[in-house]
Every structure is written in structure tokens, then in C-alpha cells.
Design a protein around this motif. Structure first.
Motif, PDB file in Angstrom:
ATOM      1  N   ILE A  31       0.940  -1.080   0.074  1.00 22.41           N
ATOM      2  CA  ILE A  31       0.155   0.095  -0.064  1.00 22.41           C
ATOM      3  C   ILE A  31       0.719   1.210   0.108  1.00 22.41           C
ATOM      4  CG2 ILE A  31      -1.544   1.199   1.377  1.00 22.41           C
ATOM      5  CD1 ILE A  31      -2.798  -1.309   2.410  1.00 22.41           C
ATOM      6  N   VAL A  32       0.870   1.944  -1.124  1.00 23.12           N
ATOM      7  CA  VAL A  32       1.244   3.331  -0.939  1.00 23.12           C
ATOM      8  C   VAL A  32       0.389   4.663  -0.617  1.00 23.12           C
ATOM      9  CG1 VAL A  32       2.593   5.165  -2.604  1.00 23.12           C
ATOM     10  CG2 VAL A  32       2.622   2.402  -2.959  1.00 23.12           C
ATOM     11  N   ALA A  33       0.801   5.381   0.227  1.00 21.37           N
ATOM     12  CA  ALA A  33       0.150   6.449   0.987  1.00 21.37           C
ATOM     13  C   ALA A  33       0.520   7.759   0.386  1.00 21.37           C
ATOM     14  CB  ALA A  33       0.116   6.410   2.496  1.00 21.37           C
ATOM     15  N   GLN A  34      -0.521   8.606   0.200  1.00 23.75           N
ATOM     16  CA  GLN A  34      -0.107  10.089  -0.094  1.00 23.75           C
ATOM     17  C   GLN A  34      -0.515  10.976   0.839  1.00 23.75           C
ATOM     18  OE1 GLN A  34      -1.023  11.506  -4.135  1.00 23.75           O
ATOM     19  NE2 GLN A  34      -2.063   9.581  -4.545  1.00 23.75           N
ATOM     20  N   VAL A  35       0.222  11.821   1.575  1.00 24.60           N
ATOM     21  CA  VAL A  35      -0.071  12.562   2.655  1.00 24.60           C
ATOM     22  C   VAL A  35      -0.082  14.056   2.036  1.00 24.60           C
ATOM     23  CG1 VAL A  35      -0.026  13.511   4.877  1.00 24.60           C
ATOM     24  CG2 VAL A  35       0.381  10.964   4.272  1.00 24.60           C
ATOM     25  N   HIS A  36      -1.171  15.004   2.164  1.00 28.70           N
ATOM     26  CA  HIS A  36      -1.089  16.286   1.759  1.00 28.70           C
ATOM     27  C   HIS A  36      -2.078  17.136   2.548  1.00 28.70           C
ATOM     28  CE1 HIS A  36      -4.784  16.101  -0.726  1.00 28.70           C
ATOM     29  NE2 HIS A  36      -4.330  15.017  -1.018  1.00 28.70           N
ATOM     30  N   GLY A  37      -1.950  18.503   2.749  1.00 28.31           N
ATOM     31  CA  GLY A  37      -2.851  19.099   3.745  1.00 28.31           C
ATOM     32  C   GLY A  37      -2.766  18.878   4.990  1.00 28.31           C
ATOM     33  N   TYR A  38      -3.676  18.266   5.998  1.00 26.79           N
ATOM     34  CA  TYR A  38      -3.254  17.955   7.333  1.00 26.79           C
ATOM     35  C   TYR A  38      -3.487  16.697   7.500  1.00 26.79           C
ATOM     36  CZ  TYR A  38      -3.545  23.011   8.633  1.00 26.79           C
ATOM     37  OH  TYR A  38      -3.096  24.349   8.850  1.00 26.79           O
ATOM     38  N   CYS A  39      -2.542  15.914   8.416  1.00 25.49           N
ATOM     39  CA  CYS A  39      -2.838  14.815   8.908  1.00 25.49           C
ATOM     40  C   CYS A  39      -2.487  14.786  10.576  1.00 25.49           C
ATOM     41  CB  CYS A  39      -1.604  13.655   8.248  1.00 25.49           C
ATOM     42  SG  CYS A  39      -1.602  11.844   8.514  1.00 25.49           S
ATOM     43  N   CYS A  40      -3.813  14.469  11.019  1.00 25.83           N
ATOM     44  CA  CYS A  40      -3.785  14.472  12.531  1.00 25.83           C
ATOM     45  C   CYS A  40      -3.917  13.337  13.138  1.00 25.83           C
ATOM     46  CB  CYS A  40      -4.835  15.690  13.031  1.00 25.83           C
ATOM     47  SG  CYS A  40      -4.641  17.296  11.964  1.00 25.83           S
ATOM     48  N   ALA A  41      -3.409  13.142  14.227  1.00 23.49           N
ATOM     49  CA  ALA A  41      -3.868  12.093  15.366  1.00 23.49           C
ATOM     50  C   ALA A  41      -3.796  10.634  14.642  1.00 23.49           C
ATOM     51  CB  ALA A  41      -5.017  12.399  15.909  1.00 23.49           C
ATOM     52  N   ALA A  42      -5.136  10.108  14.732  1.00 23.57           N
ATOM     53  CA  ALA A  42      -5.205   8.786  14.221  1.00 23.57           C
ATOM     54  C   ALA A  42      -4.827   8.675  12.813  1.00 23.57           C
ATOM     55  CB  ALA A  42      -6.609   7.990  14.570  1.00 23.57           C
ATOM     56  N   ALA A  43      -5.059   9.581  12.097  1.00 27.36           N
ATOM     57  CA  ALA A  43      -4.714   9.737  10.530  1.00 27.36           C
ATOM     58  C   ALA A  43      -3.267   9.273  10.334  1.00 27.36           C
ATOM     59  CB  ALA A  43      -5.041  10.939   9.786  1.00 27.36           C
ATOM     60  N   THR A  44      -2.355   9.971  11.306  1.00 31.07           N
ATOM     61  CA  THR A  44      -0.876   9.598  11.007  1.00 31.07           C
ATOM     62  C   THR A  44      -0.619   7.893  11.302  1.00 31.07           C
ATOM     63  OG1 THR A  44      -0.435   9.979  13.658  1.00 31.07           O
ATOM     64  CG2 THR A  44      -0.470  11.729  12.130  1.00 31.07           C
ATOM     65  N   MET A  45      -1.419   7.496  12.117  1.00 31.87           N
ATOM     66  CA  MET A  45      -1.193   6.103  12.386  1.00 31.87           C
ATOM     67  C   MET A  45      -1.795   5.266  10.967  1.00 31.87           C
ATOM     68  SD  MET A  45      -3.210   5.737  16.018  1.00 31.87           S
ATOM     69  CE  MET A  45      -3.003   4.087  16.382  1.00 31.87           C
ATOM     70  N   LEU A  46      -2.662   5.831  10.320  1.00 34.12           N
ATOM     71  CA  LEU A  46      -3.145   5.077   9.099  1.00 34.12           C
ATOM     72  C   LEU A  46      -1.864   5.316   8.020  1.00 34.12           C
ATOM     73  CD1 LEU A  46      -4.951   3.633   7.105  1.00 34.12           C
ATOM     74  CD2 LEU A  46      -6.080   5.942   6.681  1.00 34.12           C
ATOM     75  N   ALA A  47      -1.192   6.306   8.129  1.00 37.53           N
ATOM     76  CA  ALA A  47      -0.017   6.616   6.942  1.00 37.53           C
ATOM     77  C   ALA A  47       1.128   5.841   7.381  1.00 37.53           C
ATOM     78  CB  ALA A  47       0.321   8.193   7.260  1.00 37.53           C
TER      79      ALA A  47
END
Length: 197
Positions: A31-47
Motif C-alpha cells: 500500500i502506497v499512501a499520499q499525505v497532503h494538507g493536514y494529517c492529524c492524530a489517528a490519521a498519522t497511524m493510518l499513514a
């Protein structure tokens, strides 16, 4: 609130969330993740659960703005950025790093201009897809197993338990009371250091 749920139900709720992230970790294909904008709390765990994480240089990767839990997010972080940096982020409410810093810390694989992210992720996925899927599965299992021998999976599950315990501390109760009394925005403001200090 955790008090309404009770200790057992709060722990089960948090463990279920960790197990969702572990499904990403265990997914048979990369799985390749892209992060842009804001990545907060539990979303950081997903990334972090993704196999490869690409970020925009200027994205904002944040910890929660109100300190109510402890161990849920930081357990994931400690494995990827080390305990010192995980503590730095977790101890200060609303801590934030840029995508460029996240890459320097080992949180992400590459930091790019936001406009480059989709094409880079697509290209990376196409290159990965050239390797037969059964071989990719074995490669992923081999690398994940090293992290699991080092305690990754048990640390993630324990993070749910530490967070549950944290929810029932006097400090967490004080933070929830502050939110009720002041409202969320003002409660967050009281935790920030004034400009120029």
C-alpha cells in the motif's frame, strides 16, 4: 466520553481501531499512501501502517491539540521515528511537523511538492506491480516480521490499553472539564504558548 463507556468498552473501542490499522499493515499487497494538507492524530497511524508513505513537503502532521489520551498514537510513532521524537510530539499538545521534517525523521519515504504526489505514487505503484504478487507478499511478510519480532504488533495493541488508562486519569478528566467549561477552541488556546515567548 470514556467514563460513559467504562474501562472495558473504551479499551475494546481503541483496540478495534488499532486492529483496523493492522489490517492495512497485514494487507497482502503493498500500500502506497499520499499525505497532503493536514494529517492529524489517528490519521498519522493510518499513514504509518502503509508500506510506503509519500508526503507533500508543506503538509502538516500533527498530534492531538488536547491531551486526553496517551499511548495510542505515540506507540505507532515510536516505532518509526524513535522514542525521543515520539515523546517530543506526544508531550506537547498540538505538536506539528512538516512533510519535509517527517521525511527527515523517517516517518515518510519521500517529501515532494504537492503537485508531484499523485504521479509519483502512481509511478511507484506501477513499478511495484512489475514484481509478481506472490513474491511481493513474501517480501512484505519478511520485512513486517522483523518489526514484529521487535515488538511492533504487541506495542500497537498495548497502545490501546495505555490510552484507556490515560482516559481515566485526573488529568484527562481535567481536560474534558476544561472543554466543557470553555469550549473546545478556548481550551486549545489555553494550551498554546503565546507568540513571542
Amino acid at each position: 466520553t470514556p467514563a460513559d463507556l467504562g474501562v472495558a468498552a473504551d479499551r475494546e473501542r481503541l483496540q478495534a481501531a488499532v486492529e483496523l490499522f493492522l489490517r492495512v499493515w497485514d494487507f497482502p499487497k503493498p500500500i502506497v499512501a499520499q499525505v497532503h494538507g493536514y494529517c492529524c492524530a489517528a490519521a498519522t497511524m493510518l499513514a504509518l501502517a502503509a508500506d510506503i508513505t509519500l508526503v507533500s513537503r508543506d503538509c502538516k502532521i500533527r498530534f492531538p491539540s488536547i491531551p486526553i489520551g496517551g499511548g495510542f498514537v505515540s506507540s505507532f510513532w515510536a516505532f518509526f521515528v524513535g522514542p525521543k521524537r515520539a515523546k517530543e510530539m506526544d508531550y506537547i499538545a498540538g505538536s506539528e511537523i512538516s512533510g519535509a521534517e517527517a521525511c527527515d525523521w523517517g516517518w515518510a519515504n519521500h517529501a515532494l511538492d504537492e503537485s508531484e504526489l499523485p504521479a509519483r505514487a502512481q509511478r511507484m505503484a506501477q513499478l511495484i506491480a512489475k514484481t509478481p504478487s506472490d513474491l511481493l507478499r513474501m517480501k512484505k511478510l519478511a520485512i513486517n516480521r522483523v518489526s514484529e519480532w521487535q515488538g511492533f504488533r504487541q506495542s500497537m495493541l498495548a497502545g490501546a490499553e495505555w490510552d484507556t488508562l490515560s482516559h481515566f486519569t485526573a488529568g484527562a478528566t481535567e481536560m474534558r472539564d476544561r472543554i466543557t467549561r470553555l469550549g473546545l477552541r478556548e481550551a486549545i488556546r489555553t494550551l498554546q504558548v503565546p507568540e513571542g515567548k
